[in-house]
Design a protein around this motif. Structure first.
Motif, short mmCIF file in Angstrom:
data_model
loop_
_atom_site.label_atom_id
_atom_site.label_comp_id
_atom_site.label_asym_id
_atom_site.label_seq_id
_atom_site.Cartn_x
_atom_site.Cartn_y
_atom_site.Cartn_z
N ASP A 1 -39.61 -18.43 -15.11
CA ASP A 1 -39.14 -18.61 -16.48
C ASP A 1 -39.79 -19.80 -17.17
N GLU A 2 -39.87 -20.93 -16.49
CA GLU A 2 -40.42 -22.14 -17.09
C GLU A 2 -41.28 -22.88 -16.08
N SER A 3 -42.31 -23.56 -16.57
CA SER A 3 -43.16 -24.41 -15.76
C SER A 3 -43.76 -25.44 -16.71
N PHE A 4 -43.28 -26.71 -16.62
CA PHE A 4 -43.66 -27.69 -17.62
C PHE A 4 -43.44 -29.12 -17.12
N PRO A 5 -44.13 -30.10 -17.73
CA PRO A 5 -43.88 -31.50 -17.37
C PRO A 5 -42.60 -31.99 -18.05
N THR A 6 -41.79 -32.74 -17.30
CA THR A 6 -40.58 -33.31 -17.88
C THR A 6 -40.77 -34.78 -18.23
N GLY A 7 -41.90 -35.34 -17.85
CA GLY A 7 -42.22 -36.73 -18.12
C GLY A 7 -43.58 -37.05 -17.56
N PRO A 8 -43.95 -38.31 -17.51
CA PRO A 8 -45.30 -38.68 -17.07
C PRO A 8 -45.56 -38.53 -15.58
N TRP B 1 -43.01 -32.56 -12.69
CA TRP B 1 -43.20 -31.18 -13.14
C TRP B 1 -41.96 -30.38 -12.74
N ARG B 2 -41.47 -29.51 -13.63
CA ARG B 2 -40.29 -28.68 -13.37
C ARG B 2 -40.63 -27.21 -13.54
N ALA B 3 -40.03 -26.37 -12.68
CA ALA B 3 -40.15 -24.92 -12.85
C ALA B 3 -38.80 -24.28 -12.55
N THR B 4 -38.55 -23.15 -13.21
CA THR B 4 -37.35 -22.37 -12.98
C THR B 4 -37.72 -20.90 -12.81
N ALA B 5 -36.92 -20.20 -12.02
CA ALA B 5 -37.13 -18.77 -11.79
C ALA B 5 -35.76 -18.11 -11.64
N PHE B 6 -35.71 -16.81 -11.97
CA PHE B 6 -34.45 -16.07 -11.82
C PHE B 6 -34.74 -14.60 -11.55
N GLU B 7 -33.78 -13.94 -10.93
CA GLU B 7 -33.91 -12.51 -10.65
C GLU B 7 -33.75 -11.71 -11.94
N ILE B 8 -34.72 -10.84 -12.21
CA ILE B 8 -34.60 -9.94 -13.34
C ILE B 8 -34.06 -8.58 -12.89
N ASN B 9 -34.18 -8.30 -11.61
CA ASN B 9 -33.57 -7.13 -10.96
C ASN B 9 -32.89 -7.62 -9.69
N ASP B 10 -31.69 -7.15 -9.44
CA ASP B 10 -31.03 -7.53 -8.19
C ASP B 10 -31.92 -7.13 -7.02
N ALA C 1 -35.04 -23.23 -0.81
CA ALA C 1 -34.68 -22.41 0.36
C ALA C 1 -34.93 -20.95 0.02
N SER C 2 -35.21 -20.14 1.02
CA SER C 2 -35.38 -18.70 0.82
C SER C 2 -34.04 -18.00 0.93
N SER C 3 -33.72 -17.23 -0.11
CA SER C 3 -32.50 -16.43 -0.11
C SER C 3 -32.60 -15.41 -1.24
N SER C 4 -31.68 -14.48 -1.28
CA SER C 4 -31.64 -13.54 -2.40
C SER C 4 -30.57 -14.01 -3.37
N GLY C 5 -30.71 -13.59 -4.60
CA GLY C 5 -29.72 -13.92 -5.62
C GLY C 5 -29.89 -15.28 -6.22
N GLY C 6 -29.34 -15.43 -7.39
CA GLY C 6 -29.28 -16.73 -8.04
C GLY C 6 -30.55 -17.14 -8.73
N ASN C 7 -30.47 -18.30 -9.32
CA ASN C 7 -31.58 -18.93 -10.02
C ASN C 7 -32.06 -20.11 -9.21
N ARG C 8 -33.28 -20.54 -9.48
CA ARG C 8 -33.82 -21.72 -8.82
C ARG C 8 -34.40 -22.64 -9.90
N GLN C 9 -34.19 -23.93 -9.73
CA GLN C 9 -34.84 -24.95 -10.55
C GLN C 9 -35.27 -26.08 -9.63
N ILE C 10 -36.54 -26.45 -9.72
CA ILE C 10 -37.07 -27.50 -8.85
C ILE C 10 -37.89 -28.47 -9.69
N ASP C 11 -37.72 -29.75 -9.39
CA ASP C 11 -38.57 -30.81 -9.93
C ASP C 11 -39.40 -31.38 -8.78
N VAL C 12 -40.66 -31.65 -9.06
CA VAL C 12 -41.52 -32.32 -8.09
C VAL C 12 -42.19 -33.50 -8.80
#
Length: 85
Positions: free
Chosen positions: A49-56, A59-68, A13-24
């Protein structure tokens, strides 16, 4: 060989603040060939922050705010999938 190449994506979802982690994940029967991620509408205030395979199949990626930021940003994650023989 490789057949029926498909890019599957999931977005937060689009919003400000917080971290995001998504698996596809790839659809049943398909193998993960690669993946990636994109941070939308962040204006340089969010780090991927991260973008990598978690299994066969996933794929997982994470992102976070470095500036408010008040920007409504979102993370979109991609898996490149195909039938492999």
């Amino acid at each position: 060989g490789i057949a029926a190449l498909e890019i599957v994506s999931v977005a937060s979802a689009s919003s400000s603040g917080g971290n995001r982690q998504i698996d596809v994940s790839c659809p049943v029967g398909k193998q993960l060939l690669g993946g990636g991620a994109h941070v939308w509408n962040a204006g340089g205030d969010v780090a991927l922050d991260e973008s990598f395979p978690t299994g066969p199949k996933t794929w997982r990626a994470t992102a976070f705010e470095i500036n408010d930021t008040a920007a409504a940003w979102h993370l979109e994650v991609y898996a490149v999938c195909a039938n492999v023989s």
